[in-house]
Write a protein that holds these residues in place. Sequence first.
Motif, PDB file in Angstrom:
ATOM      1  N   SER A   1      -5.784   4.302   4.738  1.00 18.09           N
ATOM      2  CA  SER A   1      -4.726   4.841   5.593  1.00 18.09           C
ATOM      3  C   SER A   1      -4.390   6.278   5.218  1.00 18.09           C
ATOM      4  CB  SER A   1      -3.477   3.960   5.510  1.00 18.09           C
ATOM      5  OG  SER A   1      -3.005   3.860   4.181  1.00 18.09           O
ATOM      6  N   TYR A   2      -4.469   6.597   3.932  1.00 18.82           N
ATOM      7  CA  TYR A   2      -4.162   7.957   3.495  1.00 18.82           C
ATOM      8  C   TYR A   2      -5.213   8.938   4.007  1.00 18.82           C
ATOM      9  CZ  TYR A   2      -2.375  11.628   0.396  1.00 18.82           C
ATOM     10  OH  TYR A   2      -1.827  12.786  -0.100  1.00 18.82           O
TER      11      TYR A   2
ATOM     12  N   ASP B   1       0.269  11.032  -2.728  1.00 12.45           N
ATOM     13  CA  ASP B   1       1.017  12.228  -2.335  1.00 12.45           C
ATOM     14  C   ASP B   1       1.420  13.041  -3.560  1.00 12.45           C
ATOM     15  OD1 ASP B   1       1.103  12.472   0.422  1.00 12.45           O
ATOM     16  OD2 ASP B   1       2.801  11.118   0.654  1.00 12.45           O
TER      17      ASP B   1
ATOM     18  N   ARG C   1       0.223   5.082  -1.627  1.00 16.20           N
ATOM     19  CA  ARG C   1       0.230   6.290  -0.808  1.00 16.20           C
ATOM     20  C   ARG C   1       1.231   7.295  -1.356  1.00 16.20           C
ATOM     21  NH1 ARG C   1       0.683   3.987   5.245  1.00 16.20           N
ATOM     22  NH2 ARG C   1       1.057   6.200   5.672  1.00 16.20           N
TER      23      ARG C   1
ATOM     24  N   GLU D   1       0.824  -1.204   0.000  1.00 18.03           N
ATOM     25  CA  GLU D   1       0.000   0.000   0.000  1.00 18.03           C
ATOM     26  C   GLU D   1       0.861   1.259   0.000  1.00 18.03           C
ATOM     27  OE1 GLU D   1      -1.561   1.514   4.025  1.00 18.03           O
ATOM     28  OE2 GLU D   1      -1.795  -0.674   4.185  1.00 18.03           O
TER      29      GLU D   1
ATOM     30  N   ALA E   1      -4.511   1.504   0.944  1.00 19.94           N
ATOM     31  CA  ALA E   1      -3.799   2.775   0.844  1.00 19.94           C
ATOM     32  C   ALA E   1      -4.762   3.956   0.938  1.00 19.94           C
ATOM     33  CB  ALA E   1      -3.012   2.835  -0.465  1.00 19.94           C
TER      34      ALA E   1
ATOM     35  N   GLU F   1      -4.752   9.603   7.707  1.00 21.57           N
ATOM     36  CA  GLU F   1      -3.669  10.549   7.966  1.00 21.57           C
ATOM     37  C   GLU F   1      -4.134  11.988   7.791  1.00 21.57           C
ATOM     38  OE1 GLU F   1      -0.355   9.649   5.521  1.00 21.57           O
ATOM     39  OE2 GLU F   1       0.260   7.886   6.690  1.00 21.57           O
TER      40      GLU F   1
END
Length: 348
Positions: free
Chosen positions: A308-309, A269, A265, A261, A305, A312
């Motif tokens: 979790s992204y 970005d 990510r 993942e 991904a 964040e």
Amino acid sequence: MSGGETEKIARLAELVSNDIFSFFRWKKEGPSNLNFTCVKKETHAPMKTKTEHTHPADVVFKYADPYLNKSIYLHTDLKSYAVGSIKLAEIKKALKSLGKTIDCARVSPEWQTRYHLAKREKFEIRGMLFVYNHDDEYDKNFYDHFSDYKGENLHIKDGQQVHIVEPSLINYLNTLLVDINTLRAASTFPKDNYTFYYPDLILHKANGEYWERAATAELIASPYMIIHHKEVRTFCEKANAVAETYSEGYLIYYRRDGSSEIEFRYLFDALSRFQILNANKDLKIRIRVANRYHHSSIISNFNAAINSYVAEWGEDENRKRKLQAIELDVVNHAIPNYKPEAIGWERD
């Protein structure tokens, strides 16, 4: 192997390169398969005392680099090898020849007259080694051959650049082109209204007409390639009118295998930095994985991904909506299918 068979096999690389690079807006300059006279014979061929020395010119490609704001001329050596012939000795031999050739091309009046036709432009001459595996059996990492490289002189001088387009990269680019043609047939990608995306960098701003930018040699070998396209319009016979069949968006070709993942990510970005994810205008984003050996859990890793992204970023709902709207697909791998036998039957 007879000379005729050798010529047919050598032509395979020419056919494959012609198919591939036109989509990336590379243009062929000047004549193909024509040698030019060496003007540095004392350096490049000191053992030749009575006859003149020449350098080969299989084909010269040209494109405009949007970051460097100048034209790049790729003096290209086209190689077509069976799997057993792709060895370090052959690669070094080709690179040495190419290094001497571009060194000579930079100061050769004959080369300049033949290939550099736009006299007032800023330009740079580079070399490109194009290594096509015509029997489709090469499954190694090409750069592993250099593990035995002892650092001997390849005659590539400081300030010179040589790009290598090796078998796996050729197969990736061909897979991309086959997929593009499939999308065009489905009226989900335009024929002409597309551009290769170059974000503005700290030290370099992209130049040139936005919708006419070519893919650089660095971009085609990168882990991913972003293509911005306009809406697709198709003539509908039933309505006797032109209608929009697909909206404007970004098509991203992804070359990595998606085994974690973290990969995705990192990609998210990048899309955020490039103002693609957080742009005010919602445009379609499609990620097309063109890796022959993609990971079996690539879809799960992509979704993990996203989760979790978003976490964040404090569960930003707008960002979550845009990420979840991204379409991820794995495309069918395609290799160039030119064969020596088929070429041999062509009429001269």
